[in-house]
Design a protein around this motif. Structure first.
Motif, mmCIF file in Angstrom:
data_model
loop_
_atom_site.group_PDB
_atom_site.id
_atom_site.type_symbol
_atom_site.label_atom_id
_atom_site.label_comp_id
_atom_site.label_asym_id
_atom_site.label_seq_id
_atom_site.Cartn_x
_atom_site.Cartn_y
_atom_site.Cartn_z
ATOM 1 N N LEU A 101 -67.861 -35.082 1.333
ATOM 2 C CA LEU A 101 -66.441 -35.093 1.244
ATOM 3 C C LEU A 101 -66.100 -35.964 -0.031
ATOM 4 N N SER A 102 -66.976 -36.767 -0.726
ATOM 5 C CA SER A 102 -66.413 -37.234 -1.954
ATOM 6 C C SER A 102 -66.704 -36.197 -2.917
ATOM 7 N N ASP A 103 -67.736 -35.421 -3.142
ATOM 8 C CA ASP A 103 -67.800 -34.695 -4.121
ATOM 9 C C ASP A 103 -66.996 -33.430 -4.216
ATOM 10 N N HIS A 104 -66.123 -33.162 -3.105
ATOM 11 C CA HIS A 104 -65.018 -32.289 -2.903
ATOM 12 C C HIS A 104 -63.716 -32.893 -2.504
ATOM 13 N N GLU A 105 -63.588 -34.095 -2.886
ATOM 14 C CA GLU A 105 -62.429 -35.015 -2.525
ATOM 15 C C GLU A 105 -61.009 -33.912 -2.505
ATOM 16 N N SER A 106 -60.902 -33.336 -3.934
ATOM 17 C CA SER A 106 -59.721 -32.722 -3.859
ATOM 18 C C SER A 106 -59.245 -31.673 -3.015
ATOM 19 N N LYS A 107 -60.387 -31.261 -2.328
ATOM 20 C CA LYS A 107 -60.140 -30.187 -1.152
ATOM 21 C C LYS A 107 -60.258 -30.910 0.230
ATOM 22 N N THR A 108 -61.151 -31.878 0.290
ATOM 23 C CA THR A 108 -61.305 -32.467 1.646
ATOM 24 C C THR A 108 -60.445 -33.813 1.873
ATOM 25 N N ASP A 109 -59.702 -34.320 1.014
ATOM 26 C CA ASP A 109 -59.031 -35.481 1.295
ATOM 27 C C ASP A 109 -57.446 -35.206 1.764
ATOM 28 N N GLU A 110 -57.076 -35.427 2.930
ATOM 29 C CA GLU A 110 -55.761 -35.199 3.038
ATOM 30 C C GLU A 110 -54.760 -35.932 2.269
ATOM 31 N N VAL A 111 -54.994 -37.042 1.700
ATOM 32 C CA VAL A 111 -54.237 -37.517 1.021
ATOM 33 C C VAL A 111 -53.609 -36.715 -0.461
ATOM 34 N N PHE A 112 -54.876 -36.120 -1.042
ATOM 35 C CA PHE A 112 -54.288 -35.008 -1.725
ATOM 36 C C PHE A 112 -53.113 -34.143 -1.615
ATOM 37 N N TYR A 113 -53.147 -33.923 -0.243
ATOM 38 C CA TYR A 113 -52.171 -32.798 0.147
ATOM 39 C C TYR A 113 -51.018 -33.748 0.925
ATOM 40 N N CYS A 114 -50.628 -34.726 0.299
ATOM 41 C CA CYS A 114 -49.278 -35.673 1.056
ATOM 42 C C CYS A 114 -49.819 -36.294 2.377
ATOM 43 N N GLY A 115 -51.143 -36.289 2.817
ATOM 44 C CA GLY A 115 -51.189 -36.970 4.028
ATOM 45 C C GLY A 115 -51.280 -38.450 3.764
ATOM 46 N N LYS A 116 -51.062 -39.120 4.843
ATOM 47 C CA LYS A 116 -50.849 -40.703 5.076
ATOM 48 C C LYS A 116 -52.128 -41.273 4.766
ATOM 49 N N PRO A 117 -52.323 -42.370 4.075
ATOM 50 C CA PRO A 117 -53.597 -43.032 3.513
ATOM 51 C C PRO A 117 -54.226 -43.738 4.962
ATOM 52 N N GLY A 118 -53.241 -44.131 5.490
ATOM 53 C CA GLY A 118 -53.624 -44.945 6.652
ATOM 54 C C GLY A 118 -54.162 -46.710 6.311
#
Length: 273
Positions: free
Chosen positions: A106-123
């Motif tokens: 998840l960390s290595d591919h953060e820009s693809k796996t992290d919802e925050v990158f796609y306007c998701g809520k950080p929580g």
């Protein structure tokens, strides 16, 4: 006026912090703490941004005149010196062995796996400390500024329990109480799609977060503990943060419109938090 980010992201900036301040059992000095009418420490006020702004600064251009403003990121970083009243902490959480590969992926591919990158809520607790605190008898209100929206949290401190039938949410269900001059916020009932940290720190629906806020001189101290028995070997208490008071007014965040994801050709981290 046009604002542009001037951002230089380095690999070192994205690694877990290993040189954080050591924990201290020394209590905070409460002699000069400002208090509310009911005797509690007064945490009300506007506080510095907790969001991870670009390390290179903010570039603004007004009528052809260009200025670059240095950005203070201390609200999003572990304190550099010992913070009185802080709990013992470690730099990183301890995942069960079967989940270590997932965290790395998840960390290595953060820009693809992290919802925050796609306007998701950080929580919670990833969004960090609140931008503004309004404290009243019986409840405390946290306001935030975030590109995914500008959330708020109404936290009862009158002794009521968690809601029995609340729907899981990004920011969970919060109830608070006072331990001396420290506001302790107990948060449960999360959706399981957020991360609780930057480096692929995923969690399950069993995550339980405890936030602690107290005065550190004129500043606000913030520290949290994450407990998730489904994926962690033990509860993780993160290093404390010290947040400075701010004169910057809260402003409505612009609409988040992600247009870069489809153009990615590598696994660079977005570095926006």
């Amino acid at each position: 006026m046009r604002l542009n980010f001037v951002c230089v992201v380095t690999t070192a900036a994205l690694l877990p912090v290993l040189g954080a301040a050591q924990p201290t059992n020394k209590p905070a000095n409460t002699a000069s703490v400002k208090r509310t009418a009911d005797g509690h420490a007064d945490l009300s006020g506007v506080w510095a941004f907790g969001i991870d702004l670009p390390p290179g600064g903010l570039k603004s251009e007004v009528n052809g005149a260009v200025a670059i403003k240095t950005v203070d990121q201390s609200a999003r970083r572990p304190a550099k010196t010992a913070v009185p009243g802080a709990m013992p902490f470690t730099a990183t959480p301890s995942y069960k062995p079967e989940y270590l590969a997932k965290v790395k992926d998840l960390s290595d591919h953060e820009s693809k796996t992290d919802e925050v990158f796609y306007c998701g809520k950080p929580g919670i607790p990833r969004i960090g400390s609140p931008r503004k605190i309004v404290q009243t008898p019986g409840e405390v209100i946290f306001f935030y500024e975030d590109i995914s929206g500008d959330p708020y949290r109404i936290i009862p401190t009158d002794g009521r329990p968690h809601r029995a039938n609340g729907n899981p949410s990004y920011y969970g269900d919060s109830v608070g109480h006072w331990e001396g001059d420290t506001l302790v916020v107990d948060v449960t009932n999360f959706v399981d799609s957020t991360w609780f940290g930057e480096d692929g720190y995923f969690h399950s629906d069993a995550m339980h977060v405890t936030e602690r806020l107290w005065r550190n001189g004129e500043n606000l101290a913030y520290q949290f503990t994450v407990d998730d028995p489904k994926v962690l070997t033990a509860a993780w208490t993160a290093p404390p943060r010290v947040i400075k008071p701010s004169n910057d007014p809260l402003e409505e965040s612009p609409r988040c419109a992600e247009t870069d994801g489809s153009r990615l050709t590598n696994n660079d981290h977005h570095g926006q938090r």
